[in-house]
Each structure stands twice: as C-alpha cells, then as structure tokens.
Enzyme design. Structure first.
Site, PDB file in Angstrom:
ATOM      1  CE  LYS A   8      11.560   6.902   1.443  1.00 26.91           C
ATOM      2  NZ  LYS A   8      11.220   5.616   2.124  1.00 26.91           N
ATOM      3  CG  ASP A 137       7.720   7.646  -0.483  1.00 26.14           C
ATOM      4  OD1 ASP A 137       6.761   7.639   0.304  1.00 26.14           O
ATOM      5  OD2 ASP A 137       8.538   6.712  -0.576  1.00 26.14           O
TER       6      ASP A 137
END
Length: 254
Positions: A8, A137
């Site tokens: 990401k 995350d």
C-alpha cells in the site's frame, strides 16, 4: 494454498491526535497490486510442534506472521494442529522499513488463508479486530479495499470509490524505523496537532490530491523522516510524495 499480500501507499497522512503511546491519524490508503509478498502453506517433511516459517529474507523474531498464528491458535485448536503438518513459506518482495505495509499485509493474508483452510468461519470484522492486535495497518489489508480513508489508530476504515492512479514507486536502500520516525515527529514536529486536519481531503480523489498537494504538507511524518535520514533529501525529487513512515517515495505515473 497460496495467497498474495499486496503493498500500500499513503496518498496523505495527517496526525490528528494522541492516544496513549499511539498516534491517531487521517490517511488515504491505496492498494498496490503490482507489488506483493506471497504466502504458501507447504507440507513439512515430518510433523513437528514448532511453528515453522521459511522466509526469503530475515524477519524479526516476533514477526507479524507469528503474532497472527498465536492469536488464531488461541481461538481454535485446529490452527495449532494444522501447523504441525504444514510450514509457512514467505516470499518477500515488499521491502521492509519502506512505508509499504509489507508486514501488515502479510499478517492479513495469513489470517485470510488460515480462515479458509482451517474452516474457522470468521467474518471480516472479527478478522479485522484480530488484525488490530497485530498492527495498525492490518485492518486495511483485511478488508482489501483498493482505496480507503483510514482514521483513528487504523481501525476506522471507509472505502473510497475511485480509480486508483498508477504510481511510480522508488524505494531507496534506507530502512526507516517506524517507532523512531513517530517519536521524532512527537518530539520535534508536533507543535500543534489539528484533529480536523485533512478532513476535506477525504472526499477528494487521489489523483487530484497528488496534483494539488505539496508532498511535505501531505505527510506529517515526512519531515521527521528527513531529519532522521538526511540522505533521503538527496534522493528525492521535488514532486515525490512519501508513504507512511518511509522510505518509499512515489509520484503519479505519466
């Protein structure tokens, strides 16, 4: 029994508060499907009680995959039984210490694959709640959205409908210590924290944000990372953005 764990980047990342030792944030996460680690469950030559991880590069002893395994086996004995017969092969392509979420994505992918092969029947919110215990995350990767606004300490995830822009990523050979970057931010750059920072950015498409934002303004951790790792200053071009706590620099592909 194989699964991909994608990277990401953070289009923007603003610190909006402090919760104990944690930092609250407001951020846009976008998934990078072209860069991923691969996790495979492979049969052991002979059964053993040891959780066996076969990484393609060295990992911390208390890594995210071991944390995920520990949480799952506490919920279901079938997980511990399964890993007496199977080892975990991790092929790492996502650089470590790069702000790309590799360890978090690995944990999320492991949780998903265990849920499937061990027939645990855990829904996404339960998997995400387990992920929260591993890293901030991880819930984003559990839900698997291509783009999402992420808030709180990572547990508030709202999918964002957009065509994710193609990005050019550059990861220098610099391992950024996440804890050190956050600590430096708190000690040297957190003169004032705005709980409403970037609230309007939540409704703006990533392509527009990359076109209009100043890279330093976009990520509150950028200056802290530059202070800790001054060599980054020589490596970046003016319009490159910064992912997470670094060290990956990125820009919109032309």
């Amino acid at each position: 029994m194989t699964i991909h764990a994608p990277a990401k980047v953070n289009i923007f990342l603003k610190i909006t508060g402090v919760r104990g030792n944690y930092h609250e944030l407001r951020s846009r996460f976008v998934r990078i499907d072209s860069l991923y680690d691969t996790i495979t469950f492979v049969e052991k030559a002979s059964p053993s009680d040891r959780f066996e991880l076969r990484p393609s590069s060295p990992l911390p002893s208390n890594n995210t995959l071991f944390k995920a395994y520990t949480l799952l086996k506490e919920r279901s004995p079938s997980v511990e039984t399964f890993f007496k017969e199977y080892a975990v092969k991790l092929d790492k392509k996502i650089p470590q210490g790069a702000g790309l979420g590799g360890g978090s994505s690995d944990a999320a992918a492991f949780l998903h694959l265990c849920n499937e092969v061990c027939e645990l029947g855990l829904d996404l919110p339960i998997l995400a709640s387990l992920g929260e215990k591993i890293g901030a995350d991880v819930p984003f990767f559990i839900y698997g959205y291509p783009s999402a606004n992420v808030e709180g300490i990572g547990e508030i995830i709202t999918p964002f409908e957009e065509n994710v822009p193609k990005l050019n990523l550059f990861t220098p050979a610099i391992h950024c210590d996440t804890a050190a970057v956050y600590r430096t931010f708190r000690e040297r750059f957190a003169t004032s924290i705005d709980p409403d920072a970037a609230r309007s950015w939540k409704e703006t498409k990533s392509e527009e944000l990359l076109k209009n934002l100043d890279p330093i303004e976009a990520n509150d951790l950028f200056e802290a990372a530059l202070a800790l790792y001054p060599e980054l200053k020589q490596l970046r071009s003016p319009m490159q953005f910064f992912s997470g706590s670094g060290s990956t620099l990125f820009s919109k592909a032309t």
